[in-house]
Each structure stands twice: as structure tokens, then as C-alpha cells.
Motif scaffolding. Structure first.
Motif, PDB file in Angstrom:
ATOM      1  N   TRP A  37       0.832  -1.207   0.000  1.00  0.00           N
ATOM      2  CA  TRP A  37       0.000   0.000   0.000  1.00  0.00           C
ATOM      3  C   TRP A  37       0.867   1.257   0.000  1.00  0.00           C
ATOM      4  O   TRP A  37       0.583   2.225  -0.718  1.00  0.00           O
ATOM      5  CB  TRP A  37      -0.921  -0.021   1.214  1.00  0.00           C
ATOM      6  CG  TRP A  37      -1.706   1.237   1.408  1.00  0.00           C
ATOM      7  CD1 TRP A  37      -2.789   1.652   0.700  1.00  0.00           C
ATOM      8  CD2 TRP A  37      -1.459   2.258   2.378  1.00  0.00           C
ATOM      9  NE1 TRP A  37      -3.241   2.866   1.166  1.00  0.00           N
ATOM     10  CE2 TRP A  37      -2.442   3.266   2.203  1.00  0.00           C
ATOM     11  CE3 TRP A  37      -0.518   2.416   3.380  1.00  0.00           C
ATOM     12  CZ2 TRP A  37      -2.487   4.403   2.987  1.00  0.00           C
ATOM     13  CZ3 TRP A  37      -0.565   3.564   4.163  1.00  0.00           C
ATOM     14  CH2 TRP A  37      -1.542   4.544   3.963  1.00  0.00           C
ATOM     15  N   LEU A  38       1.930   1.253   0.802  1.00  0.00           N
ATOM     16  CA  LEU A  38       2.832   2.405   0.825  1.00  0.00           C
ATOM     17  C   LEU A  38       3.477   2.625  -0.540  1.00  0.00           C
ATOM     18  O   LEU A  38       3.587   3.767  -1.010  1.00  0.00           O
ATOM     19  CB  LEU A  38       3.911   2.199   1.891  1.00  0.00           C
ATOM     20  CG  LEU A  38       3.470   2.344   3.347  1.00  0.00           C
ATOM     21  CD1 LEU A  38       4.611   1.967   4.289  1.00  0.00           C
ATOM     22  CD2 LEU A  38       2.997   3.755   3.642  1.00  0.00           C
ATOM     23  N   LEU A  39       3.903   1.547  -1.180  1.00  0.00           N
ATOM     24  CA  LEU A  39       4.519   1.680  -2.506  1.00  0.00           C
ATOM     25  C   LEU A  39       3.521   2.218  -3.523  1.00  0.00           C
ATOM     26  O   LEU A  39       3.885   2.973  -4.421  1.00  0.00           O
ATOM     27  CB  LEU A  39       5.066   0.336  -2.964  1.00  0.00           C
ATOM     28  CG  LEU A  39       6.301  -0.182  -2.204  1.00  0.00           C
ATOM     29  CD1 LEU A  39       6.685  -1.568  -2.708  1.00  0.00           C
ATOM     30  CD2 LEU A  39       7.475   0.773  -2.356  1.00  0.00           C
ATOM     31  N   SER A  40       2.243   1.822  -3.368  1.00  0.00           N
ATOM     32  CA  SER A  40       1.228   2.333  -4.291  1.00  0.00           C
ATOM     33  C   SER A  40       1.044   3.837  -4.134  1.00  0.00           C
ATOM     34  O   SER A  40       0.721   4.537  -5.097  1.00  0.00           O
ATOM     35  CB  SER A  40      -0.096   1.601  -4.069  1.00  0.00           C
ATOM     36  OG  SER A  40      -0.678   1.962  -2.825  1.00  0.00           O
ATOM     37  N   LEU A  41       1.235   4.350  -2.902  1.00  0.00           N
ATOM     38  CA  LEU A  41       1.132   5.793  -2.693  1.00  0.00           C
ATOM     39  C   LEU A  41       2.235   6.531  -3.440  1.00  0.00           C
ATOM     40  O   LEU A  41       1.994   7.581  -4.047  1.00  0.00           O
ATOM     41  CB  LEU A  41       1.209   6.110  -1.193  1.00  0.00           C
ATOM     42  CG  LEU A  41       0.047   5.635  -0.319  1.00  0.00           C
ATOM     43  CD1 LEU A  41       0.258   6.083   1.118  1.00  0.00           C
ATOM     44  CD2 LEU A  41      -1.287   6.156  -0.845  1.00  0.00           C
ATOM     45  N   PHE A  42       3.456   5.998  -3.384  1.00  0.00           N
ATOM     46  CA  PHE A  42       4.555   6.630  -4.116  1.00  0.00           C
ATOM     47  C   PHE A  42       4.329   6.523  -5.618  1.00  0.00           C
ATOM     48  O   PHE A  42       4.601   7.470  -6.363  1.00  0.00           O
ATOM     49  CB  PHE A  42       5.886   5.981  -3.737  1.00  0.00           C
ATOM     50  CG  PHE A  42       6.345   6.301  -2.337  1.00  0.00           C
ATOM     51  CD1 PHE A  42       6.779   7.567  -2.010  1.00  0.00           C
ATOM     52  CD2 PHE A  42       6.322   5.329  -1.356  1.00  0.00           C
ATOM     53  CE1 PHE A  42       7.197   7.870  -0.717  1.00  0.00           C
ATOM     54  CE2 PHE A  42       6.736   5.615  -0.062  1.00  0.00           C
ATOM     55  CZ  PHE A  42       7.174   6.895   0.252  1.00  0.00           C
ATOM     56  N   ASN A  43       3.818   5.385  -6.074  1.00  0.00           N
ATOM     57  CA  ASN A  43       3.543   5.221  -7.486  1.00  0.00           C
ATOM     58  C   ASN A  43       2.424   6.160  -7.937  1.00  0.00           C
ATOM     59  O   ASN A  43       2.391   6.591  -9.087  1.00  0.00           O
ATOM     60  CB  ASN A  43       3.160   3.774  -7.788  1.00  0.00           C
ATOM     61  CG  ASN A  43       2.969   3.524  -9.262  1.00  0.00           C
ATOM     62  OD1 ASN A  43       3.881   3.712 -10.066  1.00  0.00           O
ATOM     63  ND2 ASN A  43       1.779   3.107  -9.644  1.00  0.00           N
ATOM     64  N   GLY A  44       1.513   6.488  -7.014  1.00  0.00           N
ATOM     65  CA  GLY A  44       0.424   7.399  -7.355  1.00  0.00           C
ATOM     66  C   GLY A  44       0.885   8.804  -7.668  1.00  0.00           C
ATOM     67  O   GLY A  44       0.142   9.588  -8.271  1.00  0.00           O
TER      68      GLY A  44
END
Length: 320
Positions: A37-44
Motif C-alpha cells: 500500500w505504501l509503494l502504491s502511494l509513491f507510485n500514485g
């Protein structure tokens, strides 16, 4: 190979995947999700958020900490039942038939099962098949390796982890993975592997044309500054007695390109003072509306958020 041998092979394969293996798989699946989930925030950061608020990072983190103990085990069980456990059966049969380490075959079939499940969001919501399949494949790696490690440790020590041992180790692993995500996310962003989103820069000539939205909404921008509106949402007049955050207007009007909110006729309320198009009707229906430029150079968009930024009504227009 006779049917009897096939049945015995299937029985041995099912017995090979034990309840202890399932417990380990569920624990690892659940432990990796916060980091994902944290990585998805950076990818967002590489995508346009349209200026829609989510209550801020602090609220998001608080929600994760509050609901994670309840939600993560369920999500871990779902992934195990749908992807990890079913892949163990053909992996065991392939390892017996073609030789090779069982965990390597398990990884192969986990990737195949992930690709199969990726078809569902592609059909329902139009997601990218490649990106979805890669994510599901990546989420299957650690559970397979975790089960393989637990098995090897049990053979070496003669003892298996109980449910409590699996979950407290999973908690430690979760914190470790989150730490890596917090370090790796900004690192890949700083090195340019994940580029922050930049809206396209369009001239007035490039903006001219027909832009369409939902429910028949259309905005025709004519060269020279004239505009034609059809069922287009617009900012309501100040003090208007309406329960809606916008009014629906038709007719002719004017438009102009506002670069980063620098036009004196507009206060520049687009997200991060981005370039936008200001539209006003001649008959006074509603106030002038600031349509922010978004999308990409190849597929530009115009959008506006009516009402509360955290729970507003987002309207998007795309070039015809």
C-alpha cells in the motif's frame, strides 16, 4: 499413466500442502500488504489526482493502523485461497514429473494464477492487464518463499511454527517491509524511476475543439474565444438557493486560457495553480467555471471539482 496413479498423485499433492503451510501463507500475504500500500502511494505520484483530497497522509495512516488487524488477515486468507494454495497442487505434480525444486514450480504457477485473476479487473474496470498481472505475481513471491523457508526449518529442527509464532513473526516482517518501502519509495522517486506527474502544457489553439463528459455534457471551444455549452455543469451563482454544488447550463459563452492562475479576471483556484480554461455563459447561467487542464499530451482532459475537496463531485471532460 492410469487413472489410479493420477488419483494417488493428486492425493499426495493435497497432503503435501498442509494446514501449517496455509497458516504461513496467510500470515505472509497479510504482512506484505501494508508495504504494498505504501509503494502504491509513491507510485500514485506519477498520476493525476485531480486535486481530490483524501484527508491527508495522517488520516490515511490512522485508518490503516485502526483497521489493519481486522482487515489484513481476511485479505491474506483471500489471496491464499485464490492464488497461493491452488498453485501448490500443479507445482507438486510438475516437480514430481519434471524434477526441479518444488518452490520454483510453485512460483511459476503462482504467476500463472495471478495472470488469470488479472483478467477480472481488466474486464470489470478496464485496468491494465500487464500492470495488474505483475502486481499479483509480485504479491505471490514472498508467500511462496515463506512457505518454503518454514518447511526447510521444520525439517531441520523437527518443529513447526504454530499460529501464534507465524503471526508475531509476520508482524515483525510487516514493520521491516514498511521500513524498506519508506526508504525505497522516496529513493526511486528521487532517482527518476518514478516521475512525478506533470500536467500537459496546451496552447489556446490546441484547446479548441469539442470536449465531452458524462450525461451528455459537452463543451465546444471555438477559435477566437467563443464557447458552446450543452448540459455542462458550472459553478453556481453566489448565494444561489440550490442543494447542488453546481448548475447545469446550456448556451453560448466565452472562454480563455489562464496560465497558472495569472489572469486578473480569475483568482486561480485550479489544483496547484495549474493551467486551465475559464468558461462563462452570456446569459448569466451560473458563475464562470475554471476547468483545469489534466491528462497527458496525447490524451488531454479538462476537469473541475465541485464542493468539498475531500468528498466533492469530480467532473471530467475528454477531447472528442
Amino acid at each position: 499413466m492410469g487413472w489410479g496413479k493420477i488419483r494417488r498423485g493428486l492425493r499426495r499433492a493435497r497432503l503435501n500442502w498442509t494446514n501449517d503451510d496455509r497458516t504461513v501463507a496467510v500470515g505472509v500475504c497479510a504482512a506484505q500488504l501494508p508495504a504494498a500500500w505504501l509503494l502504491s502511494l509513491f507510485n500514485g505520484s506519477a498520476e493525476d489526482d485531480y486535486g481530490v483530497g483524501t484527508g491527508g497522509p495522517a488520516l490515511g495512516l490512522a485508518c490503516v493502523l485502526l483497521f489493519a488487524p481486522l482487515v489484513l488477515p481476511v485479505l491474506g486468507l483471500v489471496q491464499t485461497v485464490a492464488q497461493i494454495a491452488p498453485a501448490a497442487l500443479p507445482a507438486h505434480l510438475s516437480a514430481r514429473r519434471f524434477r526441479g525444486p518444488g518452490w520454483a514450480w510453485h512460483l511459476l504457477y503462482v504467476v500463472l494464477f495471478g495472470a488469470s485473476w488479472a483478467l477480472l479487473p481488466v474486464i470489470l474496470w478496464g485496468w491494465s492487464f500487464t500492470a495488474t498481472a505483475l502486481v499479483l505475481a509480485g504479491l505471490g513471491v514472498l508467500p511462496v518463499l515463506g512457505v518454503a523457508y518454514a518447511r526447510r526449518r521444520a525439517r531441520a529442527t523437527g518443529r513447526r511454527w504454530g499460529a501464534l509464532g507465524v503471526w508475531w513473526r509476520g508482524g515483525l516482517g510487516c514493520f521491516g517491509l514498511c521500513g524498506l518501502a519508506l526508504i525505497g519509495g522516496p529513493l526511486v522517486t528521487a532517482t527518476g524511476l518514478i516521475k512525478e506527474y506533470e500536467p500537459p502544457k496546451l496552447s489556446a489553439a490546441q484547446l479548441a475543439g469539442v470536449w465531452r463528459g458524462d450525461n451528455g455534457a459537452a463543451l465546444k471551444l471555438l477559435p477566437g474565444g467563443r464557447a458552446h455549452l450543452t448540459d455542462l455543469p458550472a459553478e453556481p451563482e453566489f448565494g444561489a438557493d440550490s442543494a447542488e454544488d453546481f448548475e447545469v447550463c446550456d448556451g453560448m459563452g466565452t472562454w480563455w486560457l489562464d496560465l497558472e492562475g495569472r489572469d486578473d479576471r480569475w483568482a486561480g483556484e485550479g489544483p496547484e495553480t495549474r493551467d486551465g480554461v475559464v468558461v462563462r455563459l452570456d446569459d448569466g447561467c451560473a458563475e464562470q467555471t475554471y476547468w483545469t487542464i489534466g491528462g497527458t499530451e496525447r490524451e488531454p482532459e479538462l476537469f473541475v471539482l465541485f464542493g468539498d475537496p475531500d468528498a466533492g463531485d469530480l467532473r471530467i471532460l475528454k477531447r472528442e
